[in-house]
Design a protein around this motif. Structure first.
Motif, PDB file in Angstrom:
ATOM      1  N   PRO A  22       0.791  -1.223   0.000  1.00 37.39           N
ATOM      2  CA  PRO A  22       0.000   0.000   0.000  1.00 37.39           C
ATOM      3  C   PRO A  22       0.828   1.280   0.000  1.00 37.39           C
ATOM      4  CG  PRO A  22      -0.119  -1.088   2.129  1.00 37.39           C
ATOM      5  CD  PRO A  22       0.596  -2.011   1.200  1.00 37.39           C
ATOM      6  N   ASP A  23       1.996   1.272   0.614  1.00 38.16           N
ATOM      7  CA  ASP A  23       2.808   2.493   0.653  1.00 38.16           C
ATOM      8  C   ASP A  23       3.227   2.926  -0.739  1.00 38.16           C
ATOM      9  OD1 ASP A  23       2.606   2.635   3.393  1.00 38.16           O
ATOM     10  OD2 ASP A  23       4.464   1.535   3.731  1.00 38.16           O
ATOM     11  N   CYS A  25       1.730   2.184  -3.566  1.00 39.29           N
ATOM     12  CA  CYS A  25       0.526   2.586  -4.298  1.00 39.29           C
ATOM     13  C   CYS A  25       0.108   4.005  -3.923  1.00 39.29           C
ATOM     14  CB  CYS A  25      -0.607   1.605  -4.006  1.00 39.29           C
ATOM     15  SG  CYS A  25      -2.160   1.983  -4.846  1.00 39.29           S
ATOM     16  N   ASN A  26       0.049   4.295  -2.624  1.00 40.30           N
ATOM     17  CA  ASN A  26      -0.352   5.622  -2.152  1.00 40.30           C
ATOM     18  C   ASN A  26       0.644   6.693  -2.574  1.00 40.30           C
ATOM     19  OD1 ASN A  26      -2.604   4.523  -0.931  1.00 40.30           O
ATOM     20  ND2 ASN A  26      -1.623   4.316   1.041  1.00 40.30           N
ATOM     21  N   HIS A  27       1.916   6.349  -2.576  1.00 39.23           N
ATOM     22  CA  HIS A  27       2.955   7.306  -2.960  1.00 39.23           C
ATOM     23  C   HIS A  27       2.809   7.734  -4.419  1.00 39.23           C
ATOM     24  CE1 HIS A  27       6.806   9.355  -2.899  1.00 39.23           C
ATOM     25  NE2 HIS A  27       7.179   8.670  -3.963  1.00 39.23           N
ATOM     26  N   LEU A  31      -4.972   4.220  -4.772  1.00 38.40           N
ATOM     27  CA  LEU A  31      -5.624   3.750  -3.558  1.00 38.40           C
ATOM     28  C   LEU A  31      -5.753   2.244  -3.622  1.00 38.40           C
ATOM     29  CD1 LEU A  31      -8.556   6.311  -3.225  1.00 38.40           C
ATOM     30  CD2 LEU A  31      -6.550   6.148  -1.767  1.00 38.40           C
ATOM     31  N   CYS A  32      -5.535   1.575  -2.500  1.00 39.74           N
ATOM     32  CA  CYS A  32      -5.717   0.131  -2.439  1.00 39.74           C
ATOM     33  C   CYS A  32      -7.195  -0.159  -2.205  1.00 39.74           C
ATOM     34  CB  CYS A  32      -4.885  -0.467  -1.312  1.00 39.74           C
ATOM     35  SG  CYS A  32      -3.116  -0.352  -1.620  1.00 39.74           S
ATOM     36  N   CYS A  47      -1.806  -4.187  -4.713  1.00 38.26           N
ATOM     37  CA  CYS A  47      -1.218  -3.930  -3.400  1.00 38.26           C
ATOM     38  C   CYS A  47      -0.836  -5.270  -2.778  1.00 38.26           C
ATOM     39  CB  CYS A  47      -2.206  -3.188  -2.512  1.00 38.26           C
ATOM     40  SG  CYS A  47      -2.514  -1.489  -3.043  1.00 38.26           S
ATOM     41  N   CYS A  54      -4.429  -1.941  -6.615  1.00 36.68           N
ATOM     42  CA  CYS A  54      -3.986  -0.546  -6.550  1.00 36.68           C
ATOM     43  C   CYS A  54      -4.685   0.174  -7.691  1.00 36.68           C
ATOM     44  CB  CYS A  54      -2.471  -0.454  -6.699  1.00 36.68           C
ATOM     45  SG  CYS A  54      -1.860   1.249  -6.695  1.00 36.68           S
ATOM     46  N   LYS A  56      -5.985   3.651  -9.694  1.00 37.31           N
ATOM     47  CA  LYS A  56      -5.660   5.055  -9.921  1.00 37.31           C
ATOM     48  C   LYS A  56      -6.782   5.711 -10.715  1.00 37.31           C
ATOM     49  CE  LYS A  56      -0.654   4.698  -9.796  1.00 37.31           C
ATOM     50  NZ  LYS A  56       0.585   4.989 -10.515  1.00 37.31           N
TER      51      LYS A  56
END
Length: 65
Positions: A22-23, A25-27, A31-32, A47, A54, A56
């Motif tokens: 998840p890190d 993906c969020n970066h 969003l997961c 993720c 993941c 977008k």
């Protein structure tokens, strides 16, 4: 012998696919999500493969100055 199966399952889960977590993906602005992406999003990667995706946004977000 039973503990051997747990070790094999653990190794197969940690080394499976191209999941980045998840890190990552969020970066990158994603969003997961569990199951499927919502309307207006696309699957960028996983993720945690194969269940948590993941996703977008299809349209780039604009930052206000």
């Amino acid at each position: 012998m039973g503990i051997l199966w747990y070790i094999v399952i653990f190794i197969s889960l940690t080394g499976h696919g191209d999941a980045n977590g998840p890190d990552s993906c969020n970066h990158e602005g994603g969003l997961c999500r569990v199951g499927s992406c919502v309307s207006g999003e696309y699957l960028a990667r996983y993720c945690f493969e194969p269940i948590i995706l993941c996703c977008k946004s299809l349209s780039p977000t604009t930052a206000k100055s």
